[in-house]
Design an enzyme around this catalytic site. Structure first.
Site, PDB file in Angstrom:
ATOM      1  N   GLU A  42       1.627   3.716   3.009  1.00 24.79           N
ATOM      2  CA  GLU A  42       2.046   3.186   4.312  1.00 24.79           C
ATOM      3  C   GLU A  42       3.553   3.387   4.436  1.00 24.79           C
ATOM      4  O   GLU A  42       4.361   2.517   4.138  1.00 24.79           O
ATOM      5  CB  GLU A  42       1.601   1.728   4.447  1.00 24.79           C
ATOM      6  CG  GLU A  42       0.071   1.664   4.433  1.00 24.79           C
ATOM      7  CD  GLU A  42      -0.504   0.271   4.497  1.00 24.79           C
ATOM      8  OE1 GLU A  42      -1.744   0.162   4.476  1.00 24.79           O
ATOM      9  OE2 GLU A  42       0.263  -0.698   4.567  1.00 24.79           O
ATOM     10  N   HIS A  48       0.877  -1.181   0.000  1.00 21.97           N
ATOM     11  CA  HIS A  48       0.000   0.000   0.000  1.00 21.97           C
ATOM     12  C   HIS A  48       0.915   1.233   0.000  1.00 21.97           C
ATOM     13  O   HIS A  48       1.710   1.419   0.923  1.00 21.97           O
ATOM     14  CB  HIS A  48      -0.907  -0.009   1.233  1.00 21.97           C
ATOM     15  CG  HIS A  48      -1.900  -1.137   1.202  1.00 21.97           C
ATOM     16  ND1 HIS A  48      -2.134  -1.976   2.272  1.00 21.97           N
ATOM     17  CD2 HIS A  48      -2.713  -1.572   0.192  1.00 21.97           C
ATOM     18  CE1 HIS A  48      -3.052  -2.877   1.932  1.00 21.97           C
ATOM     19  NE2 HIS A  48      -3.425  -2.652   0.678  1.00 21.97           N
ATOM     20  N   GLU A  91       1.361  -5.453  10.809  1.00 25.60           N
ATOM     21  CA  GLU A  91       0.815  -4.096  10.924  1.00 25.60           C
ATOM     22  C   GLU A  91       1.568  -3.448  12.072  1.00 25.60           C
ATOM     23  O   GLU A  91       1.432  -3.863  13.226  1.00 25.60           O
ATOM     24  CB  GLU A  91      -0.686  -4.152  11.248  1.00 25.60           C
ATOM     25  CG  GLU A  91      -1.525  -4.806  10.167  1.00 25.60           C
ATOM     26  CD  GLU A  91      -1.800  -3.888   8.984  1.00 25.60           C
ATOM     27  OE1 GLU A  91      -1.450  -2.690   9.049  1.00 25.60           O
ATOM     28  OE2 GLU A  91      -2.355  -4.378   7.980  1.00 25.60           O
ATOM     29  N   HIS A 125       3.226  -3.422   6.924  1.00 21.74           N
ATOM     30  CA  HIS A 125       2.141  -2.463   6.655  1.00 21.74           C
ATOM     31  C   HIS A 125       1.929  -1.544   7.852  1.00 21.74           C
ATOM     32  O   HIS A 125       2.394  -1.833   8.953  1.00 21.74           O
ATOM     33  CB  HIS A 125       0.817  -3.219   6.433  1.00 21.74           C
ATOM     34  CG  HIS A 125       0.763  -3.967   5.143  1.00 21.74           C
ATOM     35  ND1 HIS A 125      -0.056  -3.600   4.098  1.00 21.74           N
ATOM     36  CD2 HIS A 125       1.428  -5.064   4.725  1.00 21.74           C
ATOM     37  CE1 HIS A 125       0.100  -4.444   3.091  1.00 21.74           C
ATOM     38  NE2 HIS A 125       1.002  -5.348   3.443  1.00 21.74           N
TER      39      HIS A 125
HETATM   40 ZN   LIG Z   1      -1.461  -2.079   4.184  1.00 21.24          ZN
END
Ligand SMILES: [Zn+2]
Length: 324
Positions: free
Chosen positions: A54, A51, A211, A148
């Site tokens: 990010e 992404h 994450e 992420h």
């Molecule tokens: Zn992500």
């Protein structure tokens, strides 16, 4: 050593020169293979920016790359570093056309052709090529960490998502995650289109999505908040893993249900700013669409990644149960 500007200006490959004991090959834009001259029995993939907005993981990966270039980290693996969605990074966007992290395992075929479908095809073939390298074929341990940051706040600031797999999760990976001082682990119960699912499923890699915090623009990250992850990654790269857990015991969850948006009548009945891992009461109707409704039923009381703005057919949230 600033590598962010060269990356965004498409000059990264021409900026870097590596120590003589590392064979460096760019397999695609933002994809760098590093094979140590002395053979290694272990293979590691670290990806960031699947992404594009990010930024913290991208900055961390570039920092690790700078340290490798400068010879400050002694690489003990065959390493593939992946900057996932470079065009989206240049525009500070999560994606240009569609979410790349839903497209792996051939699922790009279900999306209109665009920036991310092309990149999914490219990354899948790059992974395949990497695993055909003689040094990599010979390796007995294969890990993939896909880094992420989350869009929303979270009751657990840092957590890992383990893809669905039929074989056992590698105890060493779970131990490393525990030592890296993240707060929670989430185990998927079905296959998805994520990058970590792809490497796990098709290449027998011990993979996870991490994450590690919240989304901020480039340059606005407080990298001290990620010092535990950075140190754990540095230790992993150099094979001197010595990080000890400082936080309370890691929490474990498993996915009980996926909320899938099927049409435009779809609604989520929780505030926009609901945090990940918020516990909801039994019987509460969390989401609904024309012919379907989701009610909270114990023990699956926890919501993860609620997002009503996904494309039709995609996941608008996960319901989790805690594993005691
Ligand atoms: Zn992500």
């Amino acid at each position: 050593m600033d590598l962010l500007s060269p990356l965004l200006e498409k000059k990264l490959a021409s900026t870097l020169s590596f120590p003589p004991d590392l064979a460096a090959t760019w397999l695609a834009d933002g994809v760098l293979q590093l094979i140590p001259q002395e053979s290694k029995s272990s293979t590691l993939i670290i990806s960031a920016g699947i992404h594009g907005n990010e930024t913290a993981p991208i900055e961390i990966l570039l920092r690790l790359l700078a340290q490798l270039v400068q010879g400050h980290l002694s690489l003990q693996h065959n390493l593939l570093l992946i900057l996932g969605n470079v065009p989206a990074m240049r525009e500070s966007k999560r994606y240009i056309d569609n979410d790349l992290n839903r497209m792996f395992g051939g699922r790009y075929q279900n999306f209109p052709s665009g920036n991310e479908t092309q990149r999914a095809v490219e990354l899948e073939s790059v992974i395949q090529r990497f695993f055909q390298e003689p040094a990599v074929i010979a390796s007995t341990r294969r890990w993939h960490l896909d880094l992420h940051t989350a869009i929303r706040g979270s009751c657990h600031e840092q957590f890992a998502l383990l893809p669905f797999q039929q074989r056992e999760y590698a105890p060493e990976l779970l131990q490393w995650l525990d030592g890296s001082d993240i707060d929670a682990m989430v185990f998927h119960k079905s296959e998805g289109g994520t990058f970590s699912q792809f490497t796990s499923q098709y290449f027998n890699v011990d993979s996870c999505t991490m994450e590690i915090g919240k989304v901020y623009p480039f340059g606005q990250n407080d990298l001290t908040k990620f010092s535990n992850i950075t140190a754990a990654l540095q230790n992993l790269i150099t094979g001197t893993f010595s990080v000890k857990r400082q936080k309370p015991e890691i929490k474990r969850y498993r996915v009980a249900d996926s909320i899938i948006k099927q049409d435009n009548s779809f609604r989520l009945h929780i505030p926009q700013d609901t945090k990940n891992f918020t516990a909801l009461s039994d019987g509460f109707e969390i989401a609904s669409q024309e012919n379907q409704s989701w009610k909270i039923a114990s023990p699956a009381n926890f919501i993860l990644f609620p997002n009503a703005n996904v494309a039709i057919g995609l996941r608008a949230g996960l319901l989790l149960e805690q594993i005691i």
